[in-house]
Motif scaffolding. Structure first.
Motif, PDB file in Angstrom:
ATOM      1  N   GLN A  83     -60.510  -5.460 -75.421  1.00 25.48           N
ATOM      2  CA  GLN A  83     -59.964  -3.906 -75.251  1.00 25.48           C
ATOM      3  C   GLN A  83     -59.634  -3.743 -73.717  1.00 25.48           C
ATOM      4  O   GLN A  83     -58.651  -3.319 -73.387  1.00 25.48           O
ATOM      5  CB  GLN A  83     -60.535  -3.126 -75.928  1.00 25.48           C
ATOM      6  N   GLN A  84     -60.660  -3.863 -73.053  1.00 26.02           N
ATOM      7  CA  GLN A  84     -60.414  -3.663 -71.374  1.00 26.02           C
ATOM      8  C   GLN A  84     -59.407  -4.662 -70.847  1.00 26.02           C
ATOM      9  O   GLN A  84     -58.575  -3.951 -70.272  1.00 26.02           O
ATOM     10  CB  GLN A  84     -61.776  -3.942 -70.958  1.00 26.02           C
ATOM     11  N   ASN A  87     -56.046  -3.232 -71.945  1.00 24.73           N
ATOM     12  CA  ASN A  87     -55.676  -1.832 -71.311  1.00 24.73           C
ATOM     13  C   ASN A  87     -55.253  -2.251 -69.829  1.00 24.73           C
ATOM     14  O   ASN A  87     -54.386  -1.409 -69.316  1.00 24.73           O
ATOM     15  CB  ASN A  87     -56.971  -0.949 -71.435  1.00 24.73           C
ATOM     16  N   THR A  88     -55.900  -3.348 -69.154  1.00 17.55           N
ATOM     17  CA  THR A  88     -55.533  -3.471 -67.931  1.00 17.55           C
ATOM     18  C   THR A  88     -53.923  -4.143 -67.890  1.00 17.55           C
ATOM     19  O   THR A  88     -53.526  -3.864 -66.926  1.00 17.55           O
ATOM     20  CB  THR A  88     -56.571  -4.622 -67.272  1.00 17.55           C
TER      21      THR A  88
END
Length: 108
Positions: A83-84, A87-88
């Protein structure tokens, strides 16, 4: 997320900006000041590849959990990392699109 941003933003600390400048670019057929090994497209490509690998790893961990081969903690960690990374990638895409739109608005 932080790892991907750190790789892009801290090229000077990870590879040494001095080594990029002092490289023998003229003997490799590359113009002075241009890096033969890394350019903007290759950096974005590597960030995209790492994000995709993170998503695939999370998917694999999820399937392993369904089969009973992975515990919940491993799955949660993998999914949060994915997820990170996503998002990045979305944030980088938005910045690139905004920059492109700003350039197209400029008058010549």
């Amino acid at each position: 997320m932080i790892d991907n941003i750190t790789k892009v933003s801290s090229l000077s600390s990870s590879r040494g900006l001095e080594s990029l400048v002092e490289s023998d670019a003229t003997t490799q057929g590359v113009a002075p000041g241009e890096n033969a090994g890394m350019n903007f497209a290759s950096v974005l490509g590597s960030v995209a590849t790492e994000s995709m690998n993170s998503l695939k790893f999370a998917e694999t961990k999820s399937f392993e959990a369904i089969q009973g081969k992975a515990n919940t903690r491993e799955v949660v960690d993998a999914v949060l990392q994915a997820q990170q990374s996503l998002n990045t990638a979305i944030a980088l895409r938005d910045k690139i699109v905004n920059a492109y739109l700003e350039v197209t608005k400029m008058s010549i």
